[in-house]
Design a protein around this motif. Structure first.
Motif, PDB file in Angstrom:
ATOM      1  N   LEU A  18       0.822  -1.209   0.000  1.00 27.13           N
ATOM      2  CA  LEU A  18       0.000   0.000   0.000  1.00 27.13           C
ATOM      3  C   LEU A  18       0.859   1.262   0.000  1.00 27.13           C
ATOM      4  N   ARG A  19       1.971   1.235   0.743  1.00 28.87           N
ATOM      5  CA  ARG A  19       2.872   2.396   0.772  1.00 28.87           C
ATOM      6  C   ARG A  19       3.474   2.637  -0.613  1.00 28.87           C
ATOM      7  N   GLN A  20       3.848   1.567  -1.291  1.00 34.21           N
ATOM      8  CA  GLN A  20       4.418   1.716  -2.633  1.00 34.21           C
ATOM      9  C   GLN A  20       3.398   2.331  -3.590  1.00 34.21           C
ATOM     10  N   ARG A  21       2.166   1.931  -3.447  1.00 31.77           N
ATOM     11  CA  ARG A  21       1.104   2.407  -4.342  1.00 31.77           C
ATOM     12  C   ARG A  21       0.586   3.799  -3.976  1.00 31.77           C
ATOM     13  N   HIS A  22       0.505   4.115  -2.662  1.00 35.11           N
ATOM     14  CA  HIS A  22      -0.171   5.342  -2.221  1.00 35.11           C
ATOM     15  C   HIS A  22       0.724   6.350  -1.504  1.00 35.11           C
ATOM     16  N   GLY A  23       1.964   5.990  -1.222  1.00 31.60           N
ATOM     17  CA  GLY A  23       2.833   6.889  -0.466  1.00 31.60           C
ATOM     18  C   GLY A  23       2.634   6.712   1.033  1.00 31.60           C
ATOM     19  N   PRO A  24       3.039   7.712   1.830  1.00 32.31           N
ATOM     20  CA  PRO A  24       2.924   7.614   3.294  1.00 32.31           C
ATOM     21  C   PRO A  24       1.485   7.324   3.728  1.00 32.31           C
ATOM     22  N   LEU A  25       1.362   6.478   4.743  1.00 29.28           N
ATOM     23  CA  LEU A  25       0.058   6.015   5.222  1.00 29.28           C
ATOM     24  C   LEU A  25      -0.205   6.501   6.638  1.00 29.28           C
ATOM     25  N   LEU A  26      -1.433   6.316   7.069  1.00 31.51           N
ATOM     26  CA  LEU A  26      -1.846   6.586   8.441  1.00 31.51           C
ATOM     27  C   LEU A  26      -2.920   5.566   8.792  1.00 31.51           C
ATOM     28  N   PHE A  27      -2.819   5.007   9.996  1.00 28.77           N
ATOM     29  CA  PHE A  27      -3.830   4.062  10.483  1.00 28.77           C
ATOM     30  C   PHE A  27      -4.660   4.716  11.569  1.00 28.77           C
ATOM     31  N   HIS A  28      -5.952   4.381  11.572  1.00 25.77           N
ATOM     32  CA  HIS A  28      -6.840   4.853  12.630  1.00 25.77           C
ATOM     33  C   HIS A  28      -7.759   3.708  13.032  1.00 25.77           C
ATOM     34  N   GLN A  29      -7.752   3.410  14.316  1.00 27.17           N
ATOM     35  CA  GLN A  29      -8.606   2.368  14.888  1.00 27.17           C
ATOM     36  C   GLN A  29      -9.763   3.065  15.574  1.00 27.17           C
ATOM     37  N   ARG A  44      -1.693   9.286   4.179  1.00 24.62           N
ATOM     38  CA  ARG A  44      -1.438  10.102   5.368  1.00 24.62           C
ATOM     39  C   ARG A  44      -2.002  11.513   5.251  1.00 24.62           C
ATOM     40  N   ASN A  45      -1.960  12.100   4.089  1.00 25.09           N
ATOM     41  CA  ASN A  45      -2.425  13.483   3.958  1.00 25.09           C
ATOM     42  C   ASN A  45      -3.926  13.592   3.709  1.00 25.09           C
ATOM     43  N   GLU A  46      -4.656  12.467   3.781  1.00 20.85           N
ATOM     44  CA  GLU A  46      -6.103  12.505   3.530  1.00 20.85           C
ATOM     45  C   GLU A  46      -6.945  12.177   4.760  1.00 20.85           C
ATOM     46  N   PHE A  47      -6.332  12.111   5.922  1.00 21.36           N
ATOM     47  CA  PHE A  47      -7.089  11.855   7.144  1.00 21.36           C
ATOM     48  C   PHE A  47      -6.681  12.889   8.176  1.00 21.36           C
ATOM     49  N   GLN A  48      -7.658  13.547   8.743  1.00 20.14           N
ATOM     50  CA  GLN A  48      -7.374  14.539   9.775  1.00 20.14           C
ATOM     51  C   GLN A  48      -7.546  13.910  11.148  1.00 20.14           C
ATOM     52  N   GLU A  60       5.297  -0.025  11.240  1.00 26.33           N
ATOM     53  CA  GLU A  60       6.083  -0.046  10.006  1.00 26.33           C
ATOM     54  C   GLU A  60       6.328   1.371   9.484  1.00 26.33           C
ATOM     55  N   ASN A  61       6.702   2.260  10.385  1.00 23.54           N
ATOM     56  CA  ASN A  61       6.999   3.663  10.076  1.00 23.54           C
ATOM     57  C   ASN A  61       5.776   4.474   9.640  1.00 23.54           C
ATOM     58  N   GLU A  62       4.599   3.976   9.934  1.00 24.02           N
ATOM     59  CA  GLU A  62       3.360   4.698   9.644  1.00 24.02           C
ATOM     60  C   GLU A  62       2.643   4.946  10.972  1.00 24.02           C
ATOM     61  N   PRO A  63       2.123   6.156  11.206  1.00 27.38           N
ATOM     62  CA  PRO A  63       1.487   6.461  12.486  1.00 27.38           C
ATOM     63  C   PRO A  63       0.176   5.682  12.676  1.00 27.38           C
ATOM     64  N   PHE A  64      -0.053   5.281  13.910  1.00 28.29           N
ATOM     65  CA  PHE A  64      -1.254   4.526  14.258  1.00 28.29           C
ATOM     66  C   PHE A  64      -1.951   5.245  15.401  1.00 28.29           C
ATOM     67  N   TYR A  65      -3.191   5.648  15.145  1.00 27.16           N
ATOM     68  CA  TYR A  65      -4.022   6.350  16.128  1.00 27.16           C
ATOM     69  C   TYR A  65      -5.237   5.498  16.465  1.00 27.16           C
ATOM     70  N   ILE A  66      -5.820   5.797  17.606  1.00 28.30           N
ATOM     71  CA  ILE A  66      -7.055   5.136  18.017  1.00 28.30           C
ATOM     72  C   ILE A  66      -7.986   6.205  18.581  1.00 28.30           C
ATOM     73  N   GLY A  67      -9.288   6.053  18.314  1.00 33.01           N
ATOM     74  CA  GLY A  67     -10.261   6.976  18.889  1.00 33.01           C
ATOM     75  C   GLY A  67     -10.213   6.925  20.408  1.00 33.01           C
ATOM     76  N   ALA A  68     -10.447   8.055  21.045  1.00 30.66           N
ATOM     77  CA  ALA A  68     -10.338   8.152  22.505  1.00 30.66           C
ATOM     78  C   ALA A  68     -11.243   7.165  23.227  1.00 30.66           C
ATOM     79  N   ALA A  69     -12.483   7.037  22.797  1.00 27.42           N
ATOM     80  CA  ALA A  69     -13.414   6.118  23.468  1.00 27.42           C
ATOM     81  C   ALA A  69     -12.946   4.670  23.311  1.00 27.42           C
ATOM     82  N   GLN A  70     -12.474   4.321  22.123  1.00 21.92           N
ATOM     83  CA  GLN A  70     -11.991   2.963  21.887  1.00 21.92           C
ATOM     84  C   GLN A  70     -10.744   2.692  22.723  1.00 21.92           C
TER      85      GLN A  70
END
Length: 134
Positions: A18-29, A44-48, A60-70
């Motif tokens: 996915l990184r090769q195809r889309h560039g830098p990524l971001l994960f959100h749980q 990464r630049n399409e999620f606030q 894997e060098n990509e930021p991983f966030y989780i919603g506060a309630a979760q």
């Protein structure tokens, strides 16, 4: 150092693709209604990231966030991101790949829990993770 999130070899391979195809990524749980609690992968630049989203670490060098309630539900567990056959969530980048990200978890050991407690609460909001530009 005790980490809050890690991934399997299958997830590593999918992240690399996915990184090769889309560039830098971001994960959100999230604990959202539409895609359940599936980990979502975005360019990464399409999620606030919101001010209350919790930065769990780098996957894997990509930021991983989780919603506060979760996070409050899962604060005592180590999240393990896997990739399994199936259709990904509608907005997540892996949707057309025939694979989907899946969150597995395990309770922290007593030693891990003490180490995390000593570090204090994880940071919240995007100012604590890498820039949204990648």
């Amino acid at each position: 150092m005790t980490e809050r999130v890690s991934c399997t070899e299958a997830a590593r391979a999918l992240i690399a693709k996915l990184r090769q195809r889309h560039g830098p990524l971001l994960f959100h749980q999230s604990g959202g209604c539409c895609d359940g609690s599936a980990p979502m992968c975005y360019p990464r630049n399409e999620f606030q990231v919101g001010d209350v989203d919790v930065f769990l670490g780098m996957l894997e060098n990509e930021p991983f966030y989780i919603g506060a309630a979760q996070f409050e539900y899962w604060r005592h567990t180590h999240l393990i991101i896997d990739a399994v056959p199936g259709r990904g969530a509608g907005f997540s980048l892996e949707a057309p790949e025939g694979l989907r990200f899946l969150t597995r978890s395990r309770l922290y050991t007593d030693e891990e829990a003490k180490a995390l407690e000593a570090r204090g609460e994880p940071p919240r909001g995007c100012r604590h993770g890498p820039s949204s530009e990648g």
